[in-house]
Design an enzyme around this catalytic site. Structure first.
Site, PDB file in Angstrom:
ATOM      1  N   SER A  49       4.949  -4.156   4.704  1.00 16.84           N
ATOM      2  CA  SER A  49       4.050  -3.388   3.849  1.00 16.84           C
ATOM      3  C   SER A  49       2.994  -4.295   3.216  1.00 16.84           C
ATOM      4  O   SER A  49       3.095  -5.524   3.270  1.00 16.84           O
ATOM      5  CB  SER A  49       4.837  -2.717   2.728  1.00 16.84           C
ATOM      6  OG  SER A  49       5.265  -3.707   1.811  1.00 16.84           O
ATOM      7  N   LYS A  50       2.029  -3.644   2.619  1.00 13.47           N
ATOM      8  CA  LYS A  50       0.955  -4.369   1.950  1.00 13.47           C
ATOM      9  C   LYS A  50       1.535  -5.228   0.823  1.00 13.47           C
ATOM     10  O   LYS A  50       1.070  -6.328   0.562  1.00 13.47           O
ATOM     11  CB  LYS A  50      -0.036  -3.341   1.390  1.00 13.47           C
ATOM     12  CG  LYS A  50      -1.336  -3.935   0.965  1.00 13.47           C
ATOM     13  CD  LYS A  50      -2.317  -2.859   0.558  1.00 13.47           C
ATOM     14  CE  LYS A  50      -3.314  -3.423  -0.426  1.00 13.47           C
ATOM     15  NZ  LYS A  50      -3.610  -2.562  -1.549  1.00 13.47           N
TER      16      LYS A  50
END
Ligand code: GLU
Length: 510
Positions: free
Chosen positions: A265-266
């Site tokens: 994920s970011k």
């Protein structure tokens, strides 16, 4: 005649393209080129609420930067356009209506409150996943439960409605995924997904299937997150009577966090300080800016090679594949089923390898632009010479400057710990002698510098190992770095003498 392979990358412009999206595009592209087919890009922008300005331009620029070419797209055009779903809007309704007429879909008039109430009722009855399905649909307000004239009246008076697919109650839906093999799902687990929304826009599912059919797509290569939707898609092909020309599916493995626990994920990228987007992105809502692989100094060919190996392998130990080699070697069969851990060190390794492969002149130009940014003038020859000198120590183009700075700037400080250990009377004495000897020479090069230093050492009966680090400290301010004699040759006699003098004045002997 063999059917032409046609694949598509179908991003939604809802934000910057994530590295996983670029990988999907890459695998589609490699497959298309390998098979002598066509690579299509379609913008899936039917969800207007999620539209983000600049996202489409970002997708275009990112693919261009990596070298992923498109045969048909909103930007190149092509025989099956338009390639933006928002521009195809008028076409979708007829397909939904066709299904309604054939009894494979129906109008539903339920208000959001009624839908909520249905979910609440089911939850209270301990239904784990409340769905609008073969059983619940009969208690709702739709064209299957309301009298025909009421349905007609509602439609005529402009009552808001959606069109839902009528999922068969008991049917095994099967699909043969090219990566996962047979996937079987019972239709009782599927819900009556909305095909047309109340704003007259199709949902992803309807638009995606209609367009893949109209654009004659032969293979759908996409992320694993779409696997749960695939049975619905198979049903839609069946309902439309397009089963014979249904594309083959290949669902790519997930990209996992560096520790392998869960989807990348970011937030992981922020936590570990690595990029997750190909290019920099400024969030139009918050103004927040994040760097991409490009801005961090990754070379597109290294990024591409790295990406190709995130889920695919050639089945040998070879890891260096340029685009042409990737195209020649790529097969869908060699894509793995299980998720792939994201390893930024591998990306750095690739970058280092590809940086070394760049020509001396290109490296020189990279350094030259760094020098300009730092207000330093150098001839192309010197820049090239220095870049070649330090390239083995560089991972990113910016490292050419970091490593090569000693060739252009006099030290402004001296490494304290090296000075403590290595700077002493003996060293200062040798350095002073070396400086005086250099002054008597005309031009110096690496060899004459070395001979001169050796003479001074011999005269004083000192072994080179005892003072070498002090000489380095005097010339560069640091305890390690590029070959010293080459530094002397490149900076020249005057500068060498000046640096030695500065060190003698600045550093205290003990
Ligand atoms: N628009 C979908 C996405 O954003 C495309 C999924 C597919 O390839 O079918 O990923």
């Amino acid at each position: 005649m063999e059917q032409e392979v046609r694949v598509r990358f179908a991003p939604s412009p809802t934000g910057p393209l994530h590295i996983g999206g670029v990988r999907t595009a890459l695998y589609n592209f490699l497959f298309a080129r390998k098979m002598g087919g066509k690579m299509i890009l379609r913008i899936e922008d039917t969800d207007q609420t999620r539209f983000v300005p600049g996202a489409e331009e970002y997708i275009q620029e990112a693919l261009k930067w990596c070298g992923i070419e498109l045969d048909e797209s909103p930007w190149t055009g092509g025989p099956h356009g338009p390639y933006r779903q928002s521009e195809r809007k008028p076409d979708y309704m007829q397909y939904a209506l066709q299904l309604v007429e054939e009894g494979k879909a129906y109008y539903a008039f339920d208000t959001p409150e009624e839908l909520d109430a249905m979910r609440e009722r089911l939850k209270a009855a301990r239904v784990a996943t409340p769905q609008y399905n073969a059983i619940t649909r009969m208690q709702m307000k739709n064209s299957l439960t309301l009298p025909e004239d009421e349905v007609k009246a509602r439609l005529e008076s402009g009552d808001p409605y959606v069109i839902r697919i009528k999922i068969p109650r008991k049917e095994e839906v099967r699909l043969n995924d090219m990566i996962r093999g047979w996937v079987m799902v019972h239709s009782a687990t599927l819900d009556d997904k909305v095909l047309m929304k109340s704003d007259g826009m199709p949902t992803y599912h309807l638009a995606n299937i209609v367009d893949d059919h109209l654009m004659k797509i032969t293979h759908v290569i996409r992320g694993e997150e779409w696997l749960p939707s695939a049975p619905l898609h198979v049903l839609l092909y069946e309902y439309f009577g397009w089963k014979d020309s249904m594309p083959r599916f290949a669902h790519l493995p997930l990209l996992l966090k560096p520790d392998g626990n869960g989807k990348l994920s970011k937030r992981d990228a922020e936590k570990h300080g690595f990029p997750i987007f190909p290019l920099e992105w400024t969030d139009p809502a918050t103004g927040e800016k994040v760097d991409g692989f490009r801005e961090e100094g990754y070379l597109p060919e290294a990024f591409l090679n790295f990406l190709a190996f995130l889920g695919w392998s050639p089945g040998t130990n070879d890891e260096m594949f340029n685009l042409e080699e990737l195209i020649n070697t790529f097969t869908i069969e060699r894509i793995g089923k299980s998720g792939t851990k994201f390893d930024i060190d591998k990306a750095k390794w690739y970058n280092q390898q590809y940086l070394r492969k760049r020509s001396d002149e290109e490296l020189g130009q990279m350094l030259q632009s760094q020098l300009k940014q730092n207000g330093i003038e150098a001839t192309p020859e010197t820049a090239t010479r220095v870049a070649v000198e330090v390239k083995e120590r560089a991972v990113f183009p910016a490292d050419l400057w970091k490593e090569g700075a000693v060739f252009f700037v006099r030290p402004t400080a001296y490494d304290e710990s090296v000075a403590q250990k290595k700077w002493n009377e003996e060293a200062a004495n040798i350095i002073s002698g070396f400086k005086d000897a250099l002054k008597t020479l005309g031009q110096v090069n690496a060899e004459t510098a070395k001979n001169t230093l050796n003479e001074v050492l011999e005269k004083n009966n000192v072994k080179i190992g005892r003072v070498m680090q002090a000489v380095r400290l005097a010339l560069t301010g640091a305890g390690s770095g590029p070959d010293l004699m080459n530094i002397i040759e490149i900076v020249g006699k005057e500068e060498t003498v000046a640096r030695l003098e500065q060190a003698l004045q600045t550093l205290q002997t003990k």
